[in-house]
Scaffold this motif. Structure first.
Motif, PDB file in Angstrom:
ATOM      1  N   GLU A 127       0.867  -1.181   0.000  1.00 44.14           N
ATOM      2  CA  GLU A 127       0.000   0.000   0.000  1.00 44.14           C
ATOM      3  C   GLU A 127       0.901   1.228   0.000  1.00 44.14           C
ATOM      4  O   GLU A 127       1.868   1.296   0.766  1.00 44.14           O
ATOM      5  CB  GLU A 127      -0.905   0.004   1.234  1.00 44.14           C
ATOM      6  N   PHE A 128       0.583   2.186  -0.870  1.00 43.90           N
ATOM      7  CA  PHE A 128       1.455   3.346  -1.007  1.00 43.90           C
ATOM      8  C   PHE A 128       0.660   4.589  -1.373  1.00 43.90           C
ATOM      9  O   PHE A 128      -0.496   4.512  -1.806  1.00 43.90           O
ATOM     10  CB  PHE A 128       2.524   3.096  -2.077  1.00 43.90           C
ATOM     11  N   ILE A 129       1.320   5.721  -1.196  1.00 41.48           N
ATOM     12  CA  ILE A 129       0.819   7.009  -1.678  1.00 41.48           C
ATOM     13  C   ILE A 129       1.912   7.609  -2.549  1.00 41.48           C
ATOM     14  O   ILE A 129       3.060   7.724  -2.116  1.00 41.48           O
ATOM     15  CB  ILE A 129       0.485   7.974  -0.526  1.00 41.48           C
ATOM     16  N   ALA A 130       1.561   7.952  -3.777  1.00 40.27           N
ATOM     17  CA  ALA A 130       2.482   8.613  -4.705  1.00 40.27           C
ATOM     18  C   ALA A 130       1.975  10.031  -4.939  1.00 40.27           C
ATOM     19  O   ALA A 130       0.798  10.237  -5.225  1.00 40.27           O
ATOM     20  CB  ALA A 130       2.545   7.852  -6.023  1.00 40.27           C
ATOM     21  N   THR A 131       2.871  10.993  -4.804  1.00 39.30           N
ATOM     22  CA  THR A 131       2.523  12.402  -5.004  1.00 39.30           C
ATOM     23  C   THR A 131       3.078  12.859  -6.342  1.00 39.30           C
ATOM     24  O   THR A 131       4.199  12.507  -6.711  1.00 39.30           O
ATOM     25  CB  THR A 131       3.106  13.267  -3.868  1.00 39.30           C
ATOM     26  N   TYR A 132       2.270  13.623  -7.065  1.00 43.60           N
ATOM     27  CA  TYR A 132       2.697  14.089  -8.378  1.00 43.60           C
ATOM     28  C   TYR A 132       2.124  15.470  -8.670  1.00 43.60           C
ATOM     29  O   TYR A 132       1.206  15.940  -8.007  1.00 43.60           O
ATOM     30  CB  TYR A 132       2.281  13.099  -9.470  1.00 43.60           C
ATOM     31  N   ARG A 133       2.716  16.115  -9.669  1.00 45.60           N
ATOM     32  CA  ARG A 133       2.224  17.401 -10.165  1.00 45.60           C
ATOM     33  C   ARG A 133       1.923  17.206 -11.645  1.00 45.60           C
ATOM     34  O   ARG A 133       2.754  16.718 -12.400  1.00 45.60           O
ATOM     35  CB  ARG A 133       3.249  18.508  -9.984  1.00 45.60           C
ATOM     36  N   GLU A 134       0.709  17.590 -12.015  1.00 49.89           N
ATOM     37  CA  GLU A 134       0.276  17.447 -13.404  1.00 49.89           C
ATOM     38  C   GLU A 134      -0.477  18.696 -13.813  1.00 49.89           C
ATOM     39  O   GLU A 134      -1.436  19.079 -13.137  1.00 49.89           O
ATOM     40  CB  GLU A 134      -0.621  16.203 -13.521  1.00 49.89           C
ATOM     41  N   HIS A 135      -0.018  19.320 -14.887  1.00 50.04           N
ATOM     42  CA  HIS A 135      -0.653  20.541 -15.400  1.00 50.04           C
ATOM     43  C   HIS A 135      -0.809  21.592 -14.304  1.00 50.04           C
ATOM     44  O   HIS A 135      -1.850  22.233 -14.190  1.00 50.04           O
ATOM     45  CB  HIS A 135      -1.990  20.216 -16.063  1.00 50.04           C
ATOM     46  N   GLY A 136       0.222  21.721 -13.466  1.00 52.23           N
ATOM     47  CA  GLY A 136       0.246  22.743 -12.432  1.00 52.23           C
ATOM     48  C   GLY A 136      -0.500  22.391 -11.157  1.00 52.23           C
ATOM     49  O   GLY A 136      -0.526  23.180 -10.217  1.00 52.23           O
ATOM     50  N   HIS A 137      -1.096  21.229 -11.091  1.00 57.20           N
ATOM     51  CA  HIS A 137      -1.868  20.822  -9.904  1.00 57.20           C
ATOM     52  C   HIS A 137      -1.185  19.650  -9.212  1.00 57.20           C
ATOM     53  O   HIS A 137      -0.818  18.672  -9.842  1.00 57.20           O
ATOM     54  CB  HIS A 137      -3.297  20.427 -10.280  1.00 57.20           C
ATOM     55  N   ARG A 138      -1.047  19.771  -7.902  1.00 62.19           N
ATOM     56  CA  ARG A 138      -0.461  18.706  -7.087  1.00 62.19           C
ATOM     57  C   ARG A 138      -1.579  17.755  -6.665  1.00 62.19           C
ATOM     58  O   ARG A 138      -2.662  18.188  -6.274  1.00 62.19           O
ATOM     59  CB  ARG A 138       0.213  19.323  -5.869  1.00 62.19           C
ATOM     60  N   ASP A 139      -1.294  16.452  -6.721  1.00 59.55           N
ATOM     61  CA  ASP A 139      -2.306  15.464  -6.358  1.00 59.55           C
ATOM     62  C   ASP A 139      -1.602  14.222  -5.819  1.00 59.55           C
ATOM     63  O   ASP A 139      -0.370  14.140  -5.838  1.00 59.55           O
ATOM     64  CB  ASP A 139      -3.163  15.099  -7.574  1.00 59.55           C
ATOM     65  N   THR A 140      -2.376  13.267  -5.329  1.00 58.10           N
ATOM     66  CA  THR A 140      -1.825  12.011  -4.835  1.00 58.10           C
ATOM     67  C   THR A 140      -2.593  10.838  -5.424  1.00 58.10           C
ATOM     68  O   THR A 140      -3.766  10.957  -5.794  1.00 58.10           O
ATOM     69  CB  THR A 140      -1.898  11.914  -3.295  1.00 58.10           C
ATOM     70  N   LEU A 141      -1.903   9.727  -5.494  1.00 58.24           N
ATOM     71  CA  LEU A 141      -2.492   8.461  -5.897  1.00 58.24           C
ATOM     72  C   LEU A 141      -2.256   7.510  -4.735  1.00 58.24           C
ATOM     73  O   LEU A 141      -1.104   7.322  -4.306  1.00 58.24           O
ATOM     74  CB  LEU A 141      -1.811   7.928  -7.156  1.00 58.24           C
ATOM     75  N   ARG A 142      -3.310   6.945  -4.209  1.00 57.89           N
ATOM     76  CA  ARG A 142      -3.181   5.962  -3.134  1.00 57.89           C
ATOM     77  C   ARG A 142      -3.676   4.638  -3.686  1.00 57.89           C
ATOM     78  O   ARG A 142      -4.765   4.569  -4.257  1.00 57.89           O
ATOM     79  CB  ARG A 142      -4.001   6.373  -1.914  1.00 57.89           C
TER      80      ARG A 142
END
Length: 139
Positions: free
Chosen positions: A104-119
């Protein structure tokens, strides 16, 4: 006509860069070795190397490490997505002597200027002796 030497992209990952997966080794000694063909010894190691494959835009590695029963025809990695960090929350089994495991993980990313996470809580199995990604577990 002049020829230019292509410049590396800003934030390009090289063998001597810190590994995107967050472990304290260089990319070349860590996930880069997996991308070059060294097998992942654990499910967590495979998950980390798949995260790094997204960070370095290595779609071929993602397909090679996906179980054939659940693998898509292709993987599109968005060149505009910047992966910022990985946090492993938990893992079960998935060691050198197991046949299955979860991470189980959380990945943080920035896409098109917006920061978000994938869990995700991912399932991994051994296929032909190597760890492969099966997919997310149902919530």
């Amino acid at each position: 006509m002049s020829r230019r030497t292509p410049r590396p992209r800003p934030n390009a990952v090289t063998a001597s860069s810190p590994c995107p997966c967050g472990l304290p080794d260089t990319y070349g000694a860590c996930c880069g070795a997996r991308h070059a063909g060294s097998p992942a010894p654990t499910a967590e190691s495979l998950m980390r190397s798949r995260y790094s494959a997204f960070a370095v835009h290595d779609a071929a590695y993602l397909l090679r490490t996906w179980h054939p029963d659940t693998r898509p025809q292709r993987v599109d990695v968005d060149e505009h997505t910047r992966w910022l960090g990985l946090e492993v929350l938990a893992s079960t089994d998935g060691g050198p002597f197991h046949q299955e495991g979860t991470v189980e993980f959380i990945a943080t990313y920035r896409e098109h200027g917006h920061r978000d996470t994938l869990r995700e809580h991912s399932r991994f199995v051994r296929h032909d002796g190597a760890w492969v990604y099966v997919g997310p577990l149902p919530r």
